[in-house]
Write a protein that holds these residues in place. Structure first.
Motif, PDB file in Angstrom:
ATOM      1  N   ALA A 210       0.769  -1.337  -0.028  1.00  0.00           N
ATOM      2  CA  ALA A 210      -0.010  -0.134   0.134  1.00  0.00           C
ATOM      3  C   ALA A 210       0.847   1.465   0.028  1.00  0.00           C
ATOM      4  N   LEU A 211       2.098   1.349   0.670  1.00  0.00           N
ATOM      5  CA  LEU A 211       2.797   2.514   0.738  1.00  0.00           C
ATOM      6  C   LEU A 211       3.393   2.668  -0.418  1.00  0.00           C
ATOM      7  N   ILE A 212       3.888   1.702  -1.076  1.00  0.00           N
ATOM      8  CA  ILE A 212       4.554   1.909  -2.495  1.00  0.00           C
ATOM      9  C   ILE A 212       3.330   2.595  -3.423  1.00  0.00           C
ATOM     10  N   ALA A 213       2.258   2.253  -3.383  1.00  0.00           N
ATOM     11  CA  ALA A 213       1.269   2.853  -4.394  1.00  0.00           C
ATOM     12  C   ALA A 213       1.017   4.279  -3.934  1.00  0.00           C
TER      13      ALA A 213
ATOM     14  N   GLU B  32      -6.041  -1.344  -5.388  1.00  0.00           N
ATOM     15  CA  GLU B  32      -7.229  -1.243  -6.355  1.00  0.00           C
ATOM     16  C   GLU B  32      -8.114  -0.111  -5.971  1.00  0.00           C
ATOM     17  N   HIS B  33      -8.200   0.131  -4.746  1.00  0.00           N
ATOM     18  CA  HIS B  33      -9.060   1.282  -4.230  1.00  0.00           C
ATOM     19  C   HIS B  33      -8.542   2.698  -4.747  1.00  0.00           C
TER      20      HIS B  33
ATOM     21  N   VAL C  72      -9.932  -3.451   3.572  1.00  0.00           N
ATOM     22  CA  VAL C  72      -8.935  -4.390   3.876  1.00  0.00           C
ATOM     23  C   VAL C  72      -8.075  -5.000   2.918  1.00  0.00           C
ATOM     24  N   GLU C  73      -7.203  -5.385   3.076  1.00  0.00           N
ATOM     25  CA  GLU C  73      -6.196  -6.365   2.346  1.00  0.00           C
ATOM     26  C   GLU C  73      -5.440  -5.568   1.398  1.00  0.00           C
ATOM     27  N   ALA C  74      -4.081  -5.872   1.232  1.00  0.00           N
ATOM     28  CA  ALA C  74      -3.311  -4.796   0.637  1.00  0.00           C
ATOM     29  C   ALA C  74      -3.594  -4.621  -0.958  1.00  0.00           C
ATOM     30  N   THR C  75      -3.949  -5.853  -1.482  1.00  0.00           N
ATOM     31  CA  THR C  75      -3.983  -5.695  -2.867  1.00  0.00           C
ATOM     32  C   THR C  75      -5.473  -4.717  -3.281  1.00  0.00           C
ATOM     33  N   SER C  76      -6.590  -4.937  -2.616  1.00  0.00           N
ATOM     34  CA  SER C  76      -7.731  -4.124  -2.552  1.00  0.00           C
ATOM     35  C   SER C  76      -7.310  -2.633  -2.260  1.00  0.00           C
ATOM     36  N   ILE C  77      -6.437  -2.342  -1.154  1.00  0.00           N
ATOM     37  CA  ILE C  77      -6.209  -0.805  -1.078  1.00  0.00           C
ATOM     38  C   ILE C  77      -5.608  -0.612  -2.262  1.00  0.00           C
TER      39      ILE C  77
ATOM     40  N   PRO D 299       0.735   4.224 -13.184  1.00  0.00           N
ATOM     41  CA  PRO D 299      -0.302   3.442 -13.472  1.00  0.00           C
ATOM     42  C   PRO D 299      -0.479   2.035 -12.793  1.00  0.00           C
ATOM     43  N   LEU D 300      -1.232   2.471 -11.704  1.00  0.00           N
ATOM     44  CA  LEU D 300      -1.321   1.040 -10.653  1.00  0.00           C
ATOM     45  C   LEU D 300      -2.064   0.126 -11.222  1.00  0.00           C
ATOM     46  N   ILE D 301      -3.099   0.028 -11.921  1.00  0.00           N
ATOM     47  CA  ILE D 301      -3.749  -1.016 -12.720  1.00  0.00           C
ATOM     48  C   ILE D 301      -3.759  -0.568 -14.201  1.00  0.00           C
ATOM     49  N   PRO D 302      -3.270  -1.417 -15.304  1.00  0.00           N
ATOM     50  CA  PRO D 302      -3.329  -1.288 -16.526  1.00  0.00           C
ATOM     51  C   PRO D 302      -4.628  -0.948 -16.964  1.00  0.00           C
ATOM     52  N   ALA D 303      -4.752   0.048 -17.959  1.00  0.00           N
ATOM     53  CA  ALA D 303      -5.940   0.485 -18.364  1.00  0.00           C
ATOM     54  C   ALA D 303      -6.487  -0.598 -19.432  1.00  0.00           C
ATOM     55  N   ASP D 304      -5.865  -1.305 -20.061  1.00  0.00           N
ATOM     56  CA  ASP D 304      -6.321  -2.369 -21.102  1.00  0.00           C
ATOM     57  C   ASP D 304      -6.696  -3.529 -20.095  1.00  0.00           C
TER      58      ASP D 304
END
Length: 224
Positions: free
Chosen positions: A16-19, A70-71, A63-68, A81-86
């Motif tokens: 989460a911190l890196i994002a 994504e949020h 809760v949960e790092a991956t979901s954070i 670009p945390l989540i690729p647009a494609d």
């Protein structure tokens, strides 16, 4: 203002911190108090497993790092670009996130847990030795994951940094290499680890966690 509840030495908190750091997202870091049970602190009350990290975004708790991550990508986007647009590339990013979490981070934590479990055994009247079979099994699975990733990296490309994959791979490879060093015949994976540690957002996590290295149960190596 966002609030992230966690600890600087936690590998999952790094995700989460890196994002947050990569996008320059304003937030307050709420560090867990070591002298209080986690169950009495905010994460212990809102997380189903009482774990960290936990993100507060106004009235929303994630809760949960991956979901954070994504949020943050949805509600607090920035230059990273945390989540690729494609959509197809996003599927691949999520797949590799799971690989790092489940098979690199997960097996690294199996070794750590085995050492932690051996610390206090008052019923035995002494400190017990770590479970050698569990450690050997976890290290074997780590080597298996390393080999898979080395092959995958030879025929695929990662999303640009800093992505969900970056957030998962950096803490996974950082700590796992302390436990089971990446082999010399896995140059792509070794190069990825070095590349990740050079990223400003990751380097900040490394430095902020440095004072807590004496708590690493195996003994932190004199490097990184």
């Amino acid at each position: 203002m966002l609030k992230l509840h966690g600890h600087p030495f936690s590998s999952y908190c790094w995700k989460a911190l890196i994002a947050l750091y990569a996008n320059g997202t304003p937030f307050t870091f709420v560090q867990m108090e070591s002298d209080r049970p986690l169950s009495e602190q905010f994460p212990g009350k809102v997380h189903p497993g009482g774990h960290i990290p936990v993100l507060e975004d106004g009235d929303t708790v994630v809760v949960e790092a991956t979901s954070i991550v994504e949020h943050l990508a949805v509600h607090h986007p920035g230059p990273a670009p945390l989540i690729p647009a494609d959509p197809a590339e996003a599927v691949v990013a999520r797949m590799i996130d799971r690989v790092f979490d489940n098979y690199v981070m997960g097996n690294m934590q199996r070794v750590v847990a085995a050492h932690l479990a051996s610390r206090d055994k008052p019923e035995l009247g002494m400190r017990a030795s770590p479970d050698a079979a569990e450690i050997a099994a976890a290290k074997a699975r780590l080597r298996q994951a390393y080999a898979w990733l080395e092959t995958w990296l030879g025929v695929n490309r990662l999303p640009p940094h800093v992505s969900l994959v970056t957030c998962a791979a950096a803490p996974s490879l950082f700590y796992a290499d302390w436990i089971e060093p990446i082999a010399e015949d896995q140059p792509r994976l070794k190069a990825l680890r070095a590349q990740l540690l050079a990223l400003p957002a990751v380097a900040r996590c490394v430095e902020d966690a440095r004072p807590y290295r004496p708590f690493f149960p195996l003994g932190a190596p004199d490097r990184d």
